[in-house]
Every structure is written in C-alpha cells, then in structure tokens.
Design an enzyme around this catalytic site. Structure first.
Site, short mmCIF file in Angstrom:
data_model
loop_
_atom_site.label_atom_id
_atom_site.label_comp_id
_atom_site.label_asym_id
_atom_site.label_seq_id
_atom_site.Cartn_x
_atom_site.Cartn_y
_atom_site.Cartn_z
N ARG A 38 0.83 -1.21 0.00
CA ARG A 38 0.00 0.00 0.00
C ARG A 38 0.87 1.27 0.00
O ARG A 38 2.04 1.24 0.38
CB ARG A 38 -0.92 0.05 1.21
CG ARG A 38 -0.20 0.16 2.58
CD ARG A 38 -0.15 1.60 3.13
NE ARG A 38 0.68 1.73 4.30
CZ ARG A 38 1.97 2.00 4.28
NH1 ARG A 38 2.60 2.16 3.14
NH2 ARG A 38 2.67 2.13 5.39
N GLU A 44 -0.87 10.68 8.02
CA GLU A 44 0.35 9.98 8.41
C GLU A 44 0.64 10.13 9.90
O GLU A 44 0.52 11.25 10.44
CB GLU A 44 1.51 10.54 7.58
CG GLU A 44 2.53 9.51 7.19
CD GLU A 44 1.95 8.47 6.23
OE1 GLU A 44 1.56 7.39 6.71
OE2 GLU A 44 1.91 8.75 5.02
N SER A 138 5.41 -4.15 2.95
CA SER A 138 5.69 -5.54 2.60
C SER A 138 5.36 -6.44 3.79
O SER A 138 4.95 -7.59 3.61
CB SER A 138 7.16 -5.72 2.18
OG SER A 138 8.02 -5.27 3.19
N ASP A 183 -2.08 -0.33 7.90
CA ASP A 183 -1.53 -1.18 6.84
C ASP A 183 -2.31 -2.48 6.68
O ASP A 183 -2.69 -2.88 5.58
CB ASP A 183 -0.05 -1.49 7.13
CG ASP A 183 0.77 -0.23 7.28
OD1 ASP A 183 0.27 0.85 6.90
OD2 ASP A 183 1.90 -0.30 7.80
#
Ligand code: GLA
Length: 390
Positions: A38, A44, A138, A183
C-alpha cells in the site's frame, strides 16, 4: 523508461510459486492467496491516535501457495527479494510459536499464532514483488497473505476487521513493531480504483472512488532507509499518548486546535506539543482530502499534500534529508499539484499528484537533480487480500 519498477503481475507470481512448490515438495499445491502492498495518500502517523487515514493498495503483492503435509511441521520456502530461503517450525497445534530467526519468518509465525483455530502442519511457497524496506507495507502484505491462506486452508473465514486486527497483533507480538491498524486494514479491504478512508477509532471505512482524470499518483522511492525507524516510531506514539493524557483524553482524536494552548499552559514538553499539532491538523487535512477527491478538486488535494509533508518534516520530525530533497525538487516541476512522504518515514517513498503527460518529464528532472538513486511507479490500485483458483 529506466528506473521504473514494474509489477510482476498476479498470474506470473502464481505460476512462479506453483513451479517452485512442485520442484520443492514434489506435488501440486491446493490453496493460494495473496495480499498487496500500500501507499498512504494522507493521514500519516495518525492511525495510532485514532484519527483518519486514506491509503490505497498498489499493484505489487505477496502470494502464498501450499497444502497440508500430514505432519506437525510448517515448511516454508520464501522467494522474497529474489533469494530462496527455507525455514521450518512446529505447527500451532504441536507447540506454541515463538519469535526467532530468520527475521522474515516472524511475519508468517505471527499470523499462524494469531489465527483463531489451531493450524496443522503445511508446506508452502511465498513469492512477492513488494519492494522490501521501502515503506510500502511488505510486512502487512505478508501477514495478511498468510492469514488469508490459512482461512482457505482451514475453511475458517474471519470477519475482515477482526482479521486486520489479528494481523496487526501478529506484527506487535512477533517482529515486535508497535504499528497502528492502517496497513493491515487497507491490505485486507482495499479495492481497485478506490482509496479507503479509515476511521481508526470506530474502525469503519468508506471507499472513495479514485477518479483522477488527467492526473496520476506517481510513487518515487528514495531508496534510502535510515535505521532510526526502530526507536523513533514508538517514541512518536508515546509522545502523542502523553499529549492526549495531559488533556484528559484517551487519544488525540478528540483534541482541537485550542487544546494546543492548553498544552502550553500546562507546561507540556515542546516536542510533545509539536507532535500534537501535527496530529490535530493532519486529521483535518485527511478528511479535507477525502472531501476534495469527491468534489474532484485536485488542486486542493495537492496543496494539502504539501502541507502534510511540511508538518511531517518540521513538527512530527519523521522525514529525512532525502525525502525533503525529493519533495523540493518535485514541487518546482510542471504539472505537479502536490507531493509528500508516505508511510512511517525516515526513508521510503514520496507520493506525487502529477499530470499524466508530465510524468516522464518529472522523472527526468528527479533523475537529474536528486542526489540518490530513485525508482518510480504509477500507483495503479489493486484489490485487497484474496484467494486464487489453482
Ligand atoms: C507505519 C505503520 C502504520 C502507520 C504509518 C505512519 O506504516 O505500520 O501503522 O502508523 O507507519 O502513518
């Protein structure tokens, strides 16, 4: 154009995994599942403050194939980063799983250990084209791909929000990273051609159609990773929590601009006030970007991107010289509406809203002016975690 990273594609990844499986275990796998990486468009360092985030999936993904092996061992061959690595550990029905080397195996063990049912021994092959250590999630892709694989293998399906929470817990317990929910949530529930506005307090989410017309989201990878991430991330979390507690709140989600004055009056640490200012303003910017996308006001989206970067760099202090340099170079290029660092920071990627016609020109400007070795991809969105027919 060179420096452009291309996704391998699901069909090819599936073929690669299957061939490796047959070569390693001497039979065909029966179950296959995948999950994408993503990028976050905005919001953030906000998820752990229970605010809003707006991530999208990317066309890079992690895929796992496998079958039960009638033993009490899990044997995993991983072909991450073009290198084969093999590991074996007890299945969760045989023994409780504990973190340990190799590092990558902890993401797999974490998902198995947090799966609601005991998991019997299986053989598996994992392949991936998600760039590692680039802030493209990842790790969440691996945790969620494994979890989805376990759902298919065992026949037990888990509610999507609960699944994201269990995979987040896997990351807390096994690799030991105190991440927020963003995530694992987007990687589980992302949808092609949409950004996902996630309310990290209620855990409800809204799919926002990503109709950018003549614009695209270009991802520029700085290809740097500063080792600060390990200690700085939990510190930011703790500082935000400290600000909330000073205000008598459970998180900064409920804080308002006026509360910054209150924090000063309470003689709160200067850094803590800076973090709180970022969070309060970034939550506002995120909901504004979602509204602006719906109104198709991309100029406003771009302005908010630049403001977000400035705040992450100066108030949250999670940027680094390479990311600041990239945003400065990109800011002056034709066709650019906005740019900002994305992900946890201290390296990783920049997202840029730029006219499709100007992408090649922008890339050559960055290649000429940036002191590092950048790589690029256009962010075509992907579907979230899913199983595949073999
Ligand atoms: C990392 C974490 C996420 C989030 C981002 C910053 O990617 O895993 O939970 O906190 O950093 O927005």
């Amino acid at each position: 154009m060179s420096n452009e990273v291309q996704p391998v594609g699901t069909a090819r990844l599936l073929q690669l995994a299957r061939d490796k499986y047959v070569a390693t275990y001497g039979c065909e796998p029966v179950v296959a599942a995948s999950a994408p990486g993503r990028v976050n468009l905005i919001g953030e360092h906000i998820d752990y403050c229970e605010g809003f985030v707006l991530p999208v999936t990317i066309p890079f993904e992690t895929l796992i194939v496998g079958s039960y092996n009638e033993t009490d061992k899990c044997n995993i061959l991983s072909v991450l980063a073009d290198e084969d690595a093999q590991t074996s550990f007890p299945s969760s029905s045989a023994e409780s799983l504990k973190p340990g080397p190799p590092t990558w195996s902890n993401y797999v063990k974490g998902s198995i250990a947090n799966f609601p049912d005991p998991v019997k021994g299986f053989d598996a092959v994992i392949v991936s084209d998600v760039p590692i250590g680039s802030g493209l999630s990842s790790s969440a892709a691996l945790e969620v791909a494994v979890f989805t694989f376990l759902e298919a293998l065992t026949g037990k399906s888990v509610d999507a929000i609960e699944k994201a929470q269990l995979c987040q817990k896997a990351e807390h317990d096994f690799p030991g990273v105190p991440c927020g929910i963003m995530d694992q949530y987007i990687v589980t529930m992302g949808k092609k051609n949409h950004a996902l506005l996630i309310d990290c307090q209620s855990l409800e989410a809204t799919q926002i159609p990503l109709e950018l017309g003549e614009y695209v989201v270009l991802v520029t990878n700085s290809n740097v990773k500063h080792e600060l991430t390990g200690s700085e991330y939990p510190q930011r979390r703790a500082q935000c929590q400290q600000a909330a507690e000073k205000l008598g709140l459970s998180s900064l989600r409920g804080a308002k601009r006026e509360d910054l004055e209150e924090l000063k009056r309470l003689n709160c640490d200067k850094l803590v006030i800076m973090r709180a200012k970022h969070v309060i303003e970034e939550i506002y910017r995120t909901t504004e970007v979602a509204k602006s996308l719906r109104r198709n006001d991309l100029e406003r989206v771009g302005k908010l991107f630049f403001q977000s970067h400035e705040s992450l760099s100066k108030l949250m202090e999670v940027s680094c010289s390479e990311l600041d340099e990239l945003v400065d170079i990109i800011r002056g290029a034709p066709g650019v509406l906005g740019a900002r660092m994305t992900g946890g920071g201290f390296g990783g990627c920049v997202v840029t809203l730029v006219k499709r016609d100007e992408v090649d020109n922008l890339k050559s400007i960055v290649l000429k002016e940036y002191s590092g070795n950048p790589t690029f991809f256009i962010c075509q969105t992907n579907d979230g975690a899913r199983t595949h027919i073999l």
